[in-house]
Design a protein around this motif. Structure first.
Motif, mmCIF file in Angstrom:
data_model
loop_
_atom_site.group_PDB
_atom_site.id
_atom_site.type_symbol
_atom_site.label_atom_id
_atom_site.label_comp_id
_atom_site.label_asym_id
_atom_site.label_seq_id
_atom_site.Cartn_x
_atom_site.Cartn_y
_atom_site.Cartn_z
ATOM 1 N N GLY A 34 12.140 3.747 -9.803
ATOM 2 C CA GLY A 34 11.678 2.566 -10.528
ATOM 3 C C GLY A 34 12.226 1.257 -9.984
ATOM 4 N N VAL A 35 12.604 1.253 -8.703
ATOM 5 C CA VAL A 35 13.099 0.020 -8.074
ATOM 6 C C VAL A 35 11.955 -0.998 -7.995
ATOM 7 N N ASP A 36 12.282 -2.265 -8.137
ATOM 8 C CA ASP A 36 11.325 -3.362 -8.065
ATOM 9 C C ASP A 36 10.463 -3.270 -6.784
ATOM 10 N N MET A 37 9.154 -3.434 -6.939
ATOM 11 C CA MET A 37 8.214 -3.240 -5.821
ATOM 12 C C MET A 37 8.502 -4.170 -4.630
ATOM 13 N N ALA A 38 8.923 -5.392 -4.917
ATOM 14 C CA ALA A 38 9.195 -6.341 -3.827
ATOM 15 C C ALA A 38 10.407 -5.883 -3.013
ATOM 16 N N ILE A 39 11.404 -5.338 -3.708
ATOM 17 C CA ILE A 39 12.586 -4.818 -2.992
ATOM 18 C C ILE A 39 12.201 -3.577 -2.190
ATOM 19 N N ILE A 40 11.351 -2.727 -2.783
ATOM 20 C CA ILE A 40 10.903 -1.528 -2.051
ATOM 21 C C ILE A 40 10.210 -1.929 -0.760
ATOM 22 N N LYS A 41 9.329 -2.903 -0.852
ATOM 23 C CA LYS A 41 8.578 -3.298 0.343
ATOM 24 C C LYS A 41 9.517 -3.803 1.439
ATOM 25 N N ARG A 42 10.454 -4.681 1.068
ATOM 26 C CA ARG A 42 11.389 -5.199 2.081
ATOM 27 C C ARG A 42 12.240 -4.079 2.673
ATOM 28 N N THR A 43 12.653 -3.139 1.820
ATOM 29 C CA THR A 43 13.495 -2.028 2.288
ATOM 30 C C THR A 43 12.732 -1.142 3.268
ATOM 31 N N VAL A 44 11.513 -0.764 2.892
ATOM 32 C CA VAL A 44 10.816 0.210 3.741
ATOM 33 C C VAL A 44 10.245 -0.433 5.007
ATOM 34 N N GLU B 61 0.939 1.598 4.872
ATOM 35 C CA GLU B 61 1.702 2.194 3.771
ATOM 36 C C GLU B 61 2.975 1.379 3.487
ATOM 37 N N MET B 62 3.718 1.036 4.540
ATOM 38 C CA MET B 62 4.982 0.304 4.357
ATOM 39 C C MET B 62 4.742 -1.130 3.899
ATOM 40 N N SER B 63 3.613 -1.724 4.314
ATOM 41 C CA SER B 63 3.336 -3.129 4.007
ATOM 42 C C SER B 63 2.556 -3.306 2.712
ATOM 43 N N ASP B 64 2.365 -2.235 1.956
ATOM 44 C CA ASP B 64 1.551 -2.295 0.735
ATOM 45 C C ASP B 64 0.153 -2.849 0.991
ATOM 46 N N ILE B 65 -0.424 -2.434 2.110
ATOM 47 C CA ILE B 65 -1.823 -2.781 2.403
ATOM 48 C C ILE B 65 -2.688 -1.615 1.927
ATOM 49 N N ASN B 66 -3.645 -1.903 1.056
ATOM 50 C CA ASN B 66 -4.415 -0.827 0.421
ATOM 51 C C ASN B 66 -5.797 -0.615 0.997
ATOM 52 N N CYS B 67 -6.143 -1.404 2.006
ATOM 53 C CA CYS B 67 -7.520 -1.363 2.495
ATOM 54 C C CYS B 67 -7.552 -1.693 3.993
#
Ligand SMILES: Nc1ncnc2c1ncn2[C@@H]1O[C@H](COP(=O)(O)OP(=O)(O)OP(=O)(O)O)[C@@H](O)[C@H]1O
Ligand SMILES: [Mg+2]
Lengths: 141, 114
Positions: A34-44, B61-67
Motif C-alpha cells: 500500500g505504498v503511495d503510487m508516486a513513491i512506487i513509480k520513482r522507486t521502480v 510497466e515501470m512508468s505507469d504507462i497504460n496504453c
C-alpha cells in the motif's frame, strides 16, 4: 504498515528478455504494502534503470530489496567491468553502450542521472575489473 | 481521447485490453528510445513507438504507462502481449509511420507532454 520485507533477485548480464523481472516483482510487493503510487513509480523507475545497467554493462548481479516502516532500500550489486569515472558516468549523455544495447532502446546515457533524479538518495561505488554497487534509498514518511 | 477513437483514426488493431475501449488518454509521447520514456514524470500517457520488444512493455510497466501503440507495422510477440495483459496495458498496432501516427492524433487533439 509495520510489515517488513526482504527479498533478493539474481540478474544475468546480456539477458535483455528478462531485464525488468526483479523491478516488476518489487513493484508488486510495494503495491501490496500500500505504498503511495508516486513513491512506487520513482522507486521502480530507478530500480529498473539499475537492473538494465547490470544486464547491459555487467556480467551478473543481484538485487536486494528491503522495506521497513521508514524506508525502502534497494541494493544492486554486480560483477562486471566496473565504472572508471563515476562522476562522468553520472553526466547526462555519457554512455559506453554498444550498438546492440542501442537497438534494445537503451544506451542514451540517461540511466544514472535518472536514478539520481528519482531516488531520495543514491550511492554508487565501483571497482574497475570487479563490479559496481548501487544503493537506492526512498523515505516513506 | 478514448481507445476506440484511436483505433478508428489510425485504423489500428487492438492486441490486448479490448475490454477497455473507453479508456481515455489526454497526453502522448513518441519515442523508440526507452531511456527517454523512463525520464517522464506524467501519468496516463499514450506511448507511440516503433520499438517492439519486451523492454518496451517493461518500460511502460515501470512508468505507469497504460496504453501503447506500435507504429510502422511493428509486431508484438505473444510473450509481449502476455506481459502487457498481466500489467493491464492496452496494446495496439498500426501500419502508419511514426510521423503520420503522431500527426493524425495531434490533429484530433491528443496533447504533447512538452
Ligand atoms: N553496472 C554497471 N557496470 C559497469 N558500467 C556501468 C554500470 N552502470 C553504468 N555503467 C557505465 O556508466 C555509463 C552511463 O550509465 P547510464 O545508465 O547513465 O547510461 P547507459 O546505460 O549507457 O544508457 P541508458 O541508461 O540511457 O540506457 C554506461 O554507459 C556504462 O559505461
Ligand atoms: Mg543505463
Amino acid at each position: 504498515m509495520g510489515e517488513k520485507i526482504a527479498d533478493q533477485y539474481s540478474v544475468t548480464g546480456g539477458d535483455f528478455s528478462r531485464a525488468g523481472y526483479a523491478s516488476s516483482q518489487i513493484k508488486k510487493s510495494l503495491k501490496k504494502l500500500g505504498v503511495d503510487m508516486a513513491i512506487i513509480k520513482r522507486t521502480v523507475v530507478a530500480t529498473y534503470e539499475g537492473e538494465v545497467n547490470i544486464v547491459a554493462h555487467a556480467w551478473s548481479g543481484k538485487i536486494v530489496f528491503a522495506v521497513d516502516d521508514e524506508k525502502i532500500r534497494i541494493v544492486l550489486e554486480d560483477e562486471g567491468p566496473g565504472i572508471e569515472d563515476i562522476e562522468q558516468a553520472m553526466e547526462e549523455g555519457f554512455s559506453t553502450a554498444t550498438s546492440e544495447i542501442r537497438e534494445m532502446g537503451f544506451g542514451a546515457g540517461m540511466g544514472l542521472p535518472n536514478m539520481k533524479k528519482n531516488a531520495d538518495h543514491l550511492h554508487v561505488e565501483s571497482e574497475v575489473g570487479k563490479g559496481t554497487r548501487v544503493e537506492i534509498t526512498m523515505h516513506l514518511n | 481521447m478514448q481507445v476506440k477513437d484511436i483505433i478508428r483514426i489510425l485504423d489500428a488493431r487492438i492486441l490486448c485490453g479490448g475490454e477497455r475501449l473507453d479508456y481515455t488518454i489526454e497526453l502522448a509521447f513518441a519515442s523508440d528510445l526507452m531511456s527517454d520514456v523512463l525520464t517522464l514524470s506524467n501519468d496516463n500517457v499514450l506511448l507511440i513507438t516503433g520499438l517492439a520488444n519486451m523492454q518496451t512493455i517493461r518500460t511502460a510497466e515501470m512508468s505507469d504507462i497504460n496504453c501503447i501503440i506500435f507504429a510502422r507495422n511493428k509486431k508484438a510477440s505473444a510473450e509481449m502481449i502476455e506481459l502487457a495483459r498481466e500489467s493491464d496495458i492496452i496494446l495496439m498496432e498500426c501500419r502508419y509511420s511514426l510521423y503520420k501516427t503522431c500527426g493524425l492524433l495531434y490533429a484530433e487533439g491528443v496533447k504533447p507532454i512538452f
